[in-house]
Design an enzyme around this catalytic site. Structure first.
Site, PDB file in Angstrom:
ATOM      1  N   HIS A 275      13.929  25.809   7.767  1.00 26.61           N
ATOM      2  CA  HIS A 275      13.694  26.671   8.942  1.00 26.61           C
ATOM      3  C   HIS A 275      14.965  26.812   9.767  1.00 26.61           C
ATOM      4  O   HIS A 275      15.774  25.888   9.843  1.00 26.61           O
ATOM      5  CB  HIS A 275      12.525  26.166   9.793  1.00 26.61           C
TER       6      HIS A 275
ATOM      7  N   ASP B 112      14.815  28.065  13.041  1.00 25.00           N
ATOM      8  CA  ASP B 112      14.559  27.964  14.484  1.00 25.00           C
ATOM      9  C   ASP B 112      14.779  26.521  14.915  1.00 25.00           C
ATOM     10  O   ASP B 112      14.819  25.608  14.074  1.00 25.00           O
ATOM     11  CB  ASP B 112      13.128  28.411  14.828  1.00 25.00           C
TER      12      ASP B 112
ATOM     13  N   ASP C  27      18.113  19.210  12.341  1.00 25.43           N
ATOM     14  CA  ASP C  27      16.774  19.802  12.227  1.00 25.43           C
ATOM     15  C   ASP C  27      16.831  21.270  12.610  1.00 25.43           C
ATOM     16  O   ASP C  27      16.648  21.609  13.763  1.00 25.43           O
ATOM     17  CB  ASP C  27      15.804  19.026  13.131  1.00 25.43           C
TER      18      ASP C  27
ATOM     19  N   GLU D 176       8.987  27.437  12.493  1.00 24.66           N
ATOM     20  CA  GLU D 176       8.447  26.135  12.112  1.00 24.66           C
ATOM     21  C   GLU D 176       8.162  25.277  13.334  1.00 24.66           C
ATOM     22  O   GLU D 176       7.174  24.549  13.379  1.00 24.66           O
ATOM     23  CB  GLU D 176       9.428  25.408  11.182  1.00 24.66           C
TER      24      GLU D 176
HETATM   25  N1  LIG Z   1      11.419  18.777  11.074  1.00 25.13           N
HETATM   26  C1  LIG Z   1      10.046  19.082  11.111  1.00 25.13           C
HETATM   27  C2  LIG Z   1       9.545  19.168  12.527  1.00 25.13           C
HETATM   28  O1  LIG Z   1      10.250  18.799  13.445  1.00 25.13           O
HETATM   29  N2  LIG Z   1       8.360  19.684  12.687  1.00 25.13           N
HETATM   30  C3  LIG Z   1       7.748  19.836  13.948  1.00 25.13           C
HETATM   31  C4  LIG Z   1       6.680  20.877  13.800  1.00 25.13           C
HETATM   32  C5  LIG Z   1       6.023  21.236  15.093  1.00 25.13           C
HETATM   33  C6  LIG Z   1       4.710  21.304  15.302  1.00 25.13           C
HETATM   34  N3  LIG Z   1       4.551  21.699  16.575  1.00 25.13           N
HETATM   35  C7  LIG Z   1       5.718  21.871  17.100  1.00 25.13           C
HETATM   36  N4  LIG Z   1       6.625  21.598  16.185  1.00 25.13           N
HETATM   37  C8  LIG Z   1       7.163  18.517  14.424  1.00 25.13           C
HETATM   38  O2  LIG Z   1       7.091  18.336  15.665  1.00 25.13           O
HETATM   39  O3  LIG Z   1       6.792  17.676  13.592  1.00 25.13           O
HETATM   40 ZN   LIG Z   2      12.483  20.676  11.060  1.00 18.64          ZN
HETATM   41 ZN   LIG Z   3      11.741  19.908  14.286  1.00 17.45          ZN
END
Ligand SMILES: NCC(=O)N[C@@H](Cc1c[nH]cn1)C(=O)O
Ligand SMILES: [Zn+2]
Ligand SMILES: [Zn+2]
Length: 475
Positions: free
Chosen positions: A98, A100, A133, A167
């Site tokens: 991702h 973003d 990330d 994401e």
């Molecule tokens: N690297 C994966 C990540 O950080 N995912 C986020 C996804 C998310 C869900 N709601 C907001 N962000 C995480 O917080 O796990």
């Molecule tokens: Zn991520």
């Molecule tokens: Zn993340």
């Protein structure tokens, strides 16, 4: 098949240029959860699309429609699909990442501008929002492609790519795209396995392969009463205060030992057998590692296995913030009129947003009724994602294990991740293939936090790992 040695040399020789490209990506503040930043997420999609095209990848930008965020209807940033190679004798690998990022501003406590990639003067860490990330890992794939494109080398596998810009905000629109493109004749038709590089090693030393993710269910609880903010000297002890009611509710969600107080939620999860516990005991991790990552001696237990199981195989409930509350400096004597508490639950099998949401909503409503307040309550389940677990004995994991041994000279830890990547399970179920999480960064990278970084060696050796994995798959 081992990776060609000139690939490894190429990565070393081009390290500075790769870091320069990461700096360009970090400079685009592609924060998906902030309305005014949405054009930057779209800009980032176009930047990535241009990079892929320049490296010989056939791409398409896919429109994902619109969604409503903070009461505003917004276009969802396009997904970037990529395709290179169509040799029926080769495996076909789908790469997901991702582009973003989470919000960041200097005032949160960053030592440097979060959107200017800063190289630490002594340890060479690459500091900036998204470095770990997930822009660093996504650019790791670009680095691998550059070697093949520039040197006119055939890739050892066919590649399909799916990069999204939502994401961090629930992957809106992506599941439908995966279902559509997973069908016969679609972009992902013929995919043999999936690789996602979007998580971290457990510690700062041992590479990892990840076979599980927690799901997530995210909630908003709104309490409102007066039509505008009030003077606490004029109305204090005369009226029901929304903030007082909301704090009561939020204090009843989780206790200070991490136990989830919503009846039925913790009970859904089975107790770990001794055999399962031993998996966590074997991991290269210590209480000192947690303390180093969080910067303080605050673990819920002194037992490493208990702490690891808390992250990997238990649900957790975290309180994130209160919109509408006074949070500035100074002593404003306000009674906020309308406050919204935000919290989320990380889910593990068999929990899903669908089976947890009714428990949460009815519990909050019944606790609110006990307050006998005249204020109004509303509870909203925002985005959600289901947990995922894969077979780590699959050839996809075996290839990644061999690649890790070749690049790092040691076997990887096998981990389950506490975070969530909602589309993972969709890939696994829709395409019916094994999904591997192959992390690039370390456990102390500070993803979602201040001063997020990616160690230079993780970016460079991590690029070698991603490339070597593709060659190992071709065995
Ligand atoms: N690297 C994966 C990540 O950080 N995912 C986020 C996804 C998310 C869900 N709601 C907001 N962000 C995480 O917080 O796990
Ligand atoms: Zn991520
Ligand atoms: Zn993340």
């Amino acid at each position: 098949m081992p990776a060609p040695s000139d690939f490894l040399q190429f990565v070393d020789q081009n390290a500075d240029a790769f870091i320069q490209r990461l700096a360009e990506a970090v400079a685009i503040p592609s924060i998906s959860c902030e309305v005014p930043r949405r054009p930057d997420v779209v800009k980032m999609a176009h930047w990535l699309d241009g990079q892929l095209k320049a490296l010989g990848v056939e791409t398409q930008l896919r429109d994902l429609g619109t969604h409503v965020m903070d009461g505003v209807e917004l276009g969802i940033p396009p997904a970037v699909l990529g395709r290179i190679g169509n040799d029926p004798k080769k495996k076909t690998v789908l790469l997901y990442g991702h582009f973003d990022v989470q919000p960041a501003s200097k005032s949160d406590g960053w030592n440097t501008d979060p959107f200017t990639l800063t190289i630490h003067p002594t340890n060479g860490q690459l500091i900036g929002r998204g470095s770990s990330d997930d822009k660093g890992p996504v650019l790791g794939w670009l680095n691998v492609l550059q070697y093949h494109h520039q040197n006119k080398k055939e890739l050892p596998v066919n590649l399909r790519m799916c990069f999204e810009g939502m994401e961090e905000t629930g992957s809106e629109g992506l599941d439908d795209l995966v279902v559509k493109e997973g069908a016969k004749g679609g972009w992902f038709d013929g995919v043999d396995c999936v690789c996602i590089s979007d998580n971290y090693w457990l510690n700062t030393r041992t590479p990892a392969l990840t076979y599980g993710l927690r799901g997530i269910a995210y909630y908003k609880v709104n309490v409102s009463g007066p039509t505008r903010d009030l003077h606490s000297g004029v109305f204090g002890r005369m009226v029901h205060e929304p903030m007082t009611d909301l704090i009561q509710i939020m204090s009843k969600l989780v206790d200070t030992t991490g136990q989830i107080l919503v009846p039925g939620v913790d009970d859904m999860v089975s107790v770990a057998s001794e055999e399962e516990k031993s998996l966590y005991e074997q991991l290269d991790y210590s209480i000192a590692d947690v303390e180093e990552s969080v910067g303080a001696p605050i673990t819920l237990s002194d037992d490493k296995t208990t702490v690891l199981m808390g992250r990997m195989r238990s649900p957790s409930l975290s309180l994130h913030g209160i919109e509408g509350a006074f949070y500035g400096s100074g002593g404003k004597t306000v009674i906020p009129a309308n406050v919204t508490g935000k919290f989320s639950i990380r889910l593990v099998p068999p929990q899903t947003p669908e089976n947890v949401n009714p428990l949460v909503v009815s519990y909050i409503e019944s606790e609110f009724a006990k307050l006998k307040t005249k204020n109004k309550l509303s509870v909203e389940a925002m985005h959600g994602g289901r947990p995922w677990i894969a077979d780590h004995k699959h050839w996809n994991f075996e290839a990644a294990k061999r690649a890790t041994e070749a690049v790092y000279g040691r076997s990887p830890d096998l981990t389950r991740e506490g975070g969530s990547i909602p589309v993972t399970l969709t890939f696994a179920e829709t395409l019916g293939v094994n999904v591997l999480l192959l992390p690039m960064g370390r456990g102390d990278d500070g993803a979602h936090s201040t001063n997020e970084k990616l160690d230079r060696s993780n970016f460079i050796e991590g690029t070698k790992l991603l490339g070597t994995y593709l060659y190992e798959l071709a065995q």
